[in-house]
Design a protein around this motif. Structure first.
Motif, PDB file in Angstrom:
ATOM      1  N   ALA A   1      43.083  39.843  31.155  1.00 45.07           N
ATOM      2  CA  ALA A   1      43.493  39.971  32.553  1.00 45.07           C
ATOM      3  C   ALA A   1      44.990  40.160  32.643  1.00 45.07           C
ATOM      4  O   ALA A   1      45.749  39.678  31.798  1.00 45.07           O
ATOM      5  CB  ALA A   1      43.060  38.745  33.356  1.00 45.07           C
ATOM      6  N   ASP A   2      45.407  40.879  33.677  1.00 48.06           N
ATOM      7  CA  ASP A   2      46.827  41.106  33.943  1.00 48.06           C
ATOM      8  C   ASP A   2      47.138  40.599  35.342  1.00 48.06           C
ATOM      9  O   ASP A   2      46.366  40.850  36.287  1.00 48.06           O
ATOM     10  CB  ASP A   2      47.151  42.595  33.830  1.00 48.06           C
ATOM     11  CG  ASP A   2      48.554  42.921  34.300  1.00 48.06           C
ATOM     12  OD1 ASP A   2      49.497  42.250  33.839  1.00 48.06           O
ATOM     13  OD2 ASP A   2      48.713  43.824  35.140  1.00 48.06           O
TER      14      ASP A   2
ATOM     15  N   GLY B   1      39.396  41.522  33.434  1.00 43.55           N
ATOM     16  CA  GLY B   1      39.333  40.612  34.566  1.00 43.55           C
ATOM     17  C   GLY B   1      40.237  41.057  35.699  1.00 43.55           C
ATOM     18  O   GLY B   1      41.256  41.727  35.493  1.00 43.55           O
ATOM     19  N   THR B   2      39.865  40.684  36.914  1.00 42.36           N
ATOM     20  CA  THR B   2      40.674  40.941  38.104  1.00 42.36           C
ATOM     21  C   THR B   2      41.171  39.603  38.635  1.00 42.36           C
ATOM     22  O   THR B   2      40.379  38.679  38.844  1.00 42.36           O
ATOM     23  CB  THR B   2      39.856  41.657  39.188  1.00 42.36           C
ATOM     24  OG1 THR B   2      39.391  42.913  38.680  1.00 42.36           O
ATOM     25  CG2 THR B   2      40.709  41.892  40.433  1.00 42.36           C
ATOM     26  N   ILE B   3      42.467  39.503  38.835  1.00 35.03           N
ATOM     27  CA  ILE B   3      43.068  38.258  39.307  1.00 35.03           C
ATOM     28  C   ILE B   3      43.310  38.328  40.811  1.00 35.03           C
ATOM     29  O   ILE B   3      43.875  39.292  41.324  1.00 35.03           O
ATOM     30  CB  ILE B   3      44.388  37.973  38.569  1.00 35.03           C
ATOM     31  CG1 ILE B   3      44.107  37.692  37.089  1.00 35.03           C
ATOM     32  CG2 ILE B   3      45.120  36.788  39.192  1.00 35.03           C
ATOM     33  CD1 ILE B   3      45.341  37.334  36.287  1.00 35.03           C
ATOM     34  N   THR B   4      42.855  37.302  41.510  1.00 36.57           N
ATOM     35  CA  THR B   4      43.102  37.172  42.941  1.00 36.57           C
ATOM     36  C   THR B   4      43.786  35.828  43.182  1.00 36.57           C
ATOM     37  O   THR B   4      43.662  34.896  42.388  1.00 36.57           O
ATOM     38  CB  THR B   4      41.797  37.246  43.752  1.00 36.57           C
ATOM     39  OG1 THR B   4      40.896  36.226  43.292  1.00 36.57           O
ATOM     40  CG2 THR B   4      41.142  38.608  43.577  1.00 36.57           C
ATOM     41  N   THR B   5      44.493  35.746  44.289  1.00 34.69           N
ATOM     42  CA  THR B   5      45.189  34.504  44.628  1.00 34.69           C
ATOM     43  C   THR B   5      44.520  33.840  45.820  1.00 34.69           C
ATOM     44  O   THR B   5      44.044  34.516  46.746  1.00 34.69           O
ATOM     45  CB  THR B   5      46.670  34.779  44.958  1.00 34.69           C
ATOM     46  OG1 THR B   5      46.740  35.721  46.051  1.00 34.69           O
ATOM     47  CG2 THR B   5      47.391  35.357  43.756  1.00 34.69           C
ATOM     48  N   ASP B   6      44.475  32.530  45.773  1.00 33.42           N
ATOM     49  CA  ASP B   6      43.948  31.723  46.873  1.00 33.42           C
ATOM     50  C   ASP B   6      44.945  30.603  47.101  1.00 33.42           C
ATOM     51  O   ASP B   6      44.846  29.527  46.509  1.00 33.42           O
ATOM     52  CB  ASP B   6      42.571  31.171  46.511  1.00 33.42           C
ATOM     53  CG  ASP B   6      41.947  30.376  47.660  1.00 33.42           C
ATOM     54  OD1 ASP B   6      42.537  30.383  48.755  1.00 33.42           O
ATOM     55  OD2 ASP B   6      40.894  29.739  47.447  1.00 33.42           O
ATOM     56  N   GLY B   7      45.941  30.865  47.935  1.00 34.47           N
ATOM     57  CA  GLY B   7      47.042  29.926  48.092  1.00 34.47           C
ATOM     58  C   GLY B   7      47.862  29.896  46.823  1.00 34.47           C
ATOM     59  O   GLY B   7      48.372  30.926  46.380  1.00 34.47           O
ATOM     60  N   ASP B   8      47.983  28.727  46.204  1.00 36.08           N
ATOM     61  CA  ASP B   8      48.704  28.611  44.935  1.00 36.08           C
ATOM     62  C   ASP B   8      47.778  28.760  43.737  1.00 36.08           C
ATOM     63  O   ASP B   8      48.244  28.725  42.594  1.00 36.08           O
ATOM     64  CB  ASP B   8      49.416  27.250  44.852  1.00 36.08           C
ATOM     65  CG  ASP B   8      50.590  27.160  45.820  1.00 36.08           C
ATOM     66  OD1 ASP B   8      51.137  28.233  46.164  1.00 36.08           O
ATOM     67  OD2 ASP B   8      50.928  26.039  46.234  1.00 36.08           O
TER      68      ASP B   8
END
Length: 229
Positions: free
Chosen positions: A57-58, A77-84
């Motif tokens: 993942a990047d 992989g795909t990285i998503t953010t959820d707050g911190d």
């Protein structure tokens, strides 16, 4: 070349990426490059630090990373953010997974992050702690530090990142300088007969930066609270 083992725990090995011979006559600006690292050398690193079926993942979800991972039979992989918090998803069917069993084998990150121009120790350590939580034990983080001239009195970016990684519980594994400009075949300053009379080649009073740094860190364990999260 990059190594997978260090013979001295406090002195990680140094691997050097030279400018490929077939690119010496061509411009070294590649739109497919990952933070200045061309796709060929990026793919080499992914192959070196992972195995078939591993999750790569990047942080920026760079398309070149996902293409190289799929070409090498890794999962992208795909990285998503959820707050911190950071979350990683991939194309496999959703199923219950323990971080310790199926975490990220290789996480790639460019620093500084797009929303920050500086590299503060505290913020960088906090970010790297979040990255650590994504890794499986034995997984790696590769951090790219673009070419950057050091101002007077500044602490080097490399030192800050290494210190931040240690605070986050990551082990410093390897330093890989990557040449981004061909070096001259002969430097007159290396000749003892002419070194004293040779004027240094400077750009705005500073030596031209010819390399970028890639730093490798590895995760050996996860905190119990992270494993149970």
């Amino acid at each position: 070349m990059p190594q997978t083992h260090s013979h001295h725990p406090e002195r990680p090995p140094v691997g050097l990426f030279l400018v490929p011979v077939h690119r010496r006559a061509a411009p070294l600006v590649d739109p497919a490059a990952w933070h200045g690292l061309d796709p060929q050398r990026l793919a080499w690193l992914i192959r070196h630090y992972t195995r078939d079926g591993d999750l790569v993942a990047d942080l920026d979800n760079h398309p070149t990373v996902s293409k190289a991972a799929r070409y090498l039979h890794r999962h992208s992989g795909t990285i998503t953010t959820d707050g911190d918090d950071l979350r990683v998803t991939d194309g496999r069917p959703v199923r219950a997974r323990r971080v310790a069993e199926d975490g990220v084998a290789l996480l790639l990150a460019g620093l500084p992050r797009p929303d920050r121009d500086d590299l503060g120790l505290r913020d960088t350590a906090a970010a790297m702690h979040r990255w650590h939580r994504l890794l499986r034990p034995g997984g790696f983080v590769l951090v790219a530090l673009p070419t950057h001239g050091l101002e007077s009195g500044q602490i080097s970016r490399r030192s800050i990142v290494i210190s931040a990684a240690r605070i986050a519980g990551l082990n410093y594994h390897q330093h890989i300088p990557v040449l981004v400009l061909p070096l001259p075949a002969h430097d007159p300053r290396t000749d003892a007969a002419t070194a004293a009379s040779t004027v240094p080649a400077l750009l705005h009073g500073r030596h031209l930066r010819t390399h970028m740094d890639v730093l490798a860190f590895t995760a050996t364990t996860l905190d119990q609270k992270d494993t149970d999260a």
